[in-house]
Design an enzyme around this catalytic site. Structure first.
Site, mmCIF file in Angstrom:
data_model
loop_
_atom_site.group_PDB
_atom_site.id
_atom_site.type_symbol
_atom_site.label_atom_id
_atom_site.label_comp_id
_atom_site.label_asym_id
_atom_site.label_seq_id
_atom_site.Cartn_x
_atom_site.Cartn_y
_atom_site.Cartn_z
ATOM 1 N N MET A 170 6.571 7.693 17.110
ATOM 2 C CA MET A 170 6.167 8.620 16.038
ATOM 3 C C MET A 170 4.759 9.186 16.199
ATOM 4 O O MET A 170 4.507 10.331 15.846
ATOM 5 C CB MET A 170 6.294 7.921 14.683
ATOM 6 C CG MET A 170 7.738 7.586 14.313
ATOM 7 S SD MET A 170 7.869 7.026 12.611
ATOM 8 C CE MET A 170 9.603 6.580 12.545
ATOM 9 N N LYS B 272 0.826 -1.212 0.000
ATOM 10 C CA LYS B 272 0.000 0.000 0.000
ATOM 11 C C LYS B 272 0.862 1.265 0.000
ATOM 12 O O LYS B 272 0.627 2.194 -0.769
ATOM 13 C CB LYS B 272 -0.914 -0.017 1.219
ATOM 14 C CG LYS B 272 -1.625 1.290 1.540
ATOM 15 C CD LYS B 272 -2.442 1.162 2.809
ATOM 16 C CE LYS B 272 -3.079 2.484 3.216
ATOM 17 N NZ LYS B 272 -2.118 3.385 3.863
ATOM 18 N N ASN B 273 1.863 1.310 0.872
ATOM 19 C CA ASN B 273 2.638 2.538 1.027
ATOM 20 C C ASN B 273 3.535 2.819 -0.171
ATOM 21 O O ASN B 273 3.946 3.959 -0.381
ATOM 22 C CB ASN B 273 3.468 2.486 2.311
ATOM 23 C CG ASN B 273 2.600 2.589 3.556
ATOM 24 O OD1 ASN B 273 1.454 3.022 3.487
ATOM 25 N ND2 ASN B 273 3.127 2.154 4.689
ATOM 26 N N ARG C 64 -5.149 10.363 2.882
ATOM 27 C CA ARG C 64 -3.882 11.017 3.192
ATOM 28 C C ARG C 64 -2.890 10.939 2.029
ATOM 29 O O ARG C 64 -2.117 11.857 1.791
ATOM 30 C CB ARG C 64 -3.262 10.424 4.458
ATOM 31 C CG ARG C 64 -1.973 11.142 4.816
ATOM 32 C CD ARG C 64 -1.495 10.954 6.214
ATOM 33 N NE ARG C 64 -0.294 11.752 6.418
ATOM 34 C CZ ARG C 64 -0.276 13.036 6.717
ATOM 35 N NH1 ARG C 64 -1.389 13.686 6.862
ATOM 36 N NH2 ARG C 64 0.866 13.677 6.874
ATOM 37 N N ASP D 266 4.291 0.828 11.750
ATOM 38 C CA ASP D 266 3.040 0.178 11.356
ATOM 39 C C ASP D 266 2.902 -1.232 11.917
ATOM 40 O O ASP D 266 1.799 -1.792 11.893
ATOM 41 C CB ASP D 266 2.933 0.120 9.828
ATOM 42 C CG ASP D 266 2.555 1.467 9.219
ATOM 43 O OD1 ASP D 266 2.123 2.344 9.980
ATOM 44 O OD2 ASP D 266 2.680 1.630 8.002
ATOM 45 N N ASP E 211 -5.612 7.802 8.808
ATOM 46 C CA ASP E 211 -5.754 7.298 10.174
ATOM 47 C C ASP E 211 -5.705 8.420 11.196
ATOM 48 O O ASP E 211 -4.934 9.370 11.062
ATOM 49 C CB ASP E 211 -4.616 6.311 10.494
ATOM 50 C CG ASP E 211 -4.804 4.985 9.804
ATOM 51 O OD1 ASP E 211 -5.957 4.626 9.541
ATOM 52 O OD2 ASP E 211 -3.798 4.313 9.548
#
Length: 434
Positions: free
Chosen positions: A341, A22-23, A97, A319, A121
């Site tokens: 983070m 996904k990223n 995002r 993640d 998120d």
């Protein structure tokens, strides 16, 4: 609003192939705007966030052709710039995002890029300063409409420069990189993110005709070019999903094979799971997790309690901290989870405590988990998914729990995991969407 109904406590068995990352794919899809030529992308996951971005590209005038279930061709030869300032874009872009990464390529190719305050998120503050400071360093003019939370950058021409990023932001690095490839002159980006997904973006851009060196390091050098051409690109497997499937196997004490994981791009992930006492085997490019009735967390060599914390690559990805936390609830031993983070990502632990987990939330960033070694299994409950990673963590907890659990707001899980219930059913899970 859909929910999952999960009957826990069943052993699973079988083989899973991870989806595309996904990223990575969110960056790759934005990069198709840098050329009027055709770009073909393979291993595109069929998930909500990716499908939203493909929809936005279509509304921008990009020609989108679905070649197969996970392959697409894109051609941005007739881009509709008017859509960028439309009410529809303000609505569509604010729900994703990843839409922030449209700005860099639009600025580079068309001299302007706009974005509403992006969604995603609710895991804490996720600022955009790095992106826009990078654009202004390249010579863009920044403007912000506070009433509509609408950001914009404009430039007749971008010029290469040396910049030191204030944080190693993955999306920030990707955005600045995509703007710099068409700038006049040479740009250096120091403290650049160097995740495999950024490396993949660099390789794609170079195959389109860009001139990027230092790939894989935190110092990227970009010599601007006049135009970019088309290319063909294959997305890596999703390392977060790979870690999630390891969590499924461990918590259900099941044997599972995860296919084609791209071992060389997993970084610290195997090391961290090994420190939790989890056994696995490398078989070619696959991971095999055997049935494991117990796993013991390793202490440090001086006997002190292990800390698992996140850090920019090549550190451990934030993640997967939610997955590690759930796994630790049934380990033998104690671990401190330190989420550096994001200040809201550990708040889902109250759901685990309701299920019988022994977790002490020290503050918004730290939680101590006292493992129960399966002597006291988790109890089924009804809960709501607050974000993608917490959602999959709660799903893993439910699969291991005694009884039937309900998870609401599973659209959050669908944002990041392709066809999750069918894939779980294929290895024996008792799950249904209601």
């Amino acid at each position: 609003m859909a929910s999952f109904k999960i009957e826990g406590g069943h052993k699973l068995n079988g083989t899973i192939t991870p989806q595309g990352a996904k990223n990575e794919v969110l960056q790759i899809l934005c990069a198709v705007l840098l050329t009027p030529e055709k770009v073909t992308v393979h291993n595109v996951p069929d998930i909500i966030d990716v499908n939203k971005l493909i929809f936005i590209l279509g509304e921008l005038g990009v020609k989108v052709e679905k070649l197969s279930s996970n392959s697409y061709a894109f051609q941005a030869d007739e881009v509709n710039l008017g859509y960028l300032e439309s009410p529809e874009f303000k609505r569509d872009g604010s729900s994703l995002r990843g839409s922030i990464m449209l700005v860099g390529p639009m600025l580079a190719r068309f001299g302007k890029g706009y974005i509403p305050k992006p969604g995603g998120d609710k895991i804490g503050r996720r600022r955009l300063d790095t992106h826009f400071e990078g654009f202004t360093n390249l010579g863009a003019f920044f403007r912000y409409n506070k009433e509509e939370s609408f950001y914009g950058v404009e430039a007749e021409e971008l010029f290469g420069t040396d910049m030191l990023l204030d944080e190693a932001s993955v999306t920030g690095t990707a955005n600045i990189l995509m703007a710099a490839v068409l700038a006049t002159g040479t740009t250096t980006i120091y403290n650049a993110a160097c995740e495999p997904y950024i490396q993949q973006l660099c390789k794609m851009l170079n195959s389109m005709g860009a001139n990027i060196t230092g790939v894989g390091s935190n110092l990227l050098t970009i010599i601007g070019v006049d135009t970019l051409g088309g290319c063909e690109h294959t997305v890596l497997p999703d390392m977060i999903e790979i870690g999630s499937w390891i969590g499924v196997a461990v918590m259900t004490r099941s044997a599972l094979t995860i296919k084609n994981v791209s071992w060389e791009n997993l970084g610290q992930i195997p090391n961290v799971f090994a420190k939790l006492g989890i056994e696995f085997e490398k078989i070619g490019d696959d991971i095999f997790i055997p049935e494991q009735e117990s796993y013991e967390i390793q202490n440090y060599i001086d006997g002190s309690v292990l800390t698992v914390s996140d850090a920019p690559w090549p550190g451990f990805t934030p993640d997967l901290l939610s997955i590690v936390l759930v796994i630790a609830t049934q380990a033998k031993g104690t671990v401190l989870i330190h989420q550096k983070m994001f200040e809201s990502r550990l708040f889902f632990v109250d759901k685990l405590i309701d299920m019988g987990a022994k977790v002490i939330l020290c503050d918004p960033h730290r939680a101590t988990v006292i493992g129960q070694n399966f002597e006291s299994t988790l109890k089924a409950t009804t809960m709501t998914s607050p974000d993608i990673r917490a959602g999959i963590s709660l799903l893993i907890a439910a699969l291991s729990a005694k009884g039937t659990s309900i998870i609401h707001n599973i659209e959050q899980i669908d944002r990041g995991y392709e066809n999750i219930e069918a894939r779980l059913k294929s290895i024996g899970a008792k799950i249904e969407r209601i």
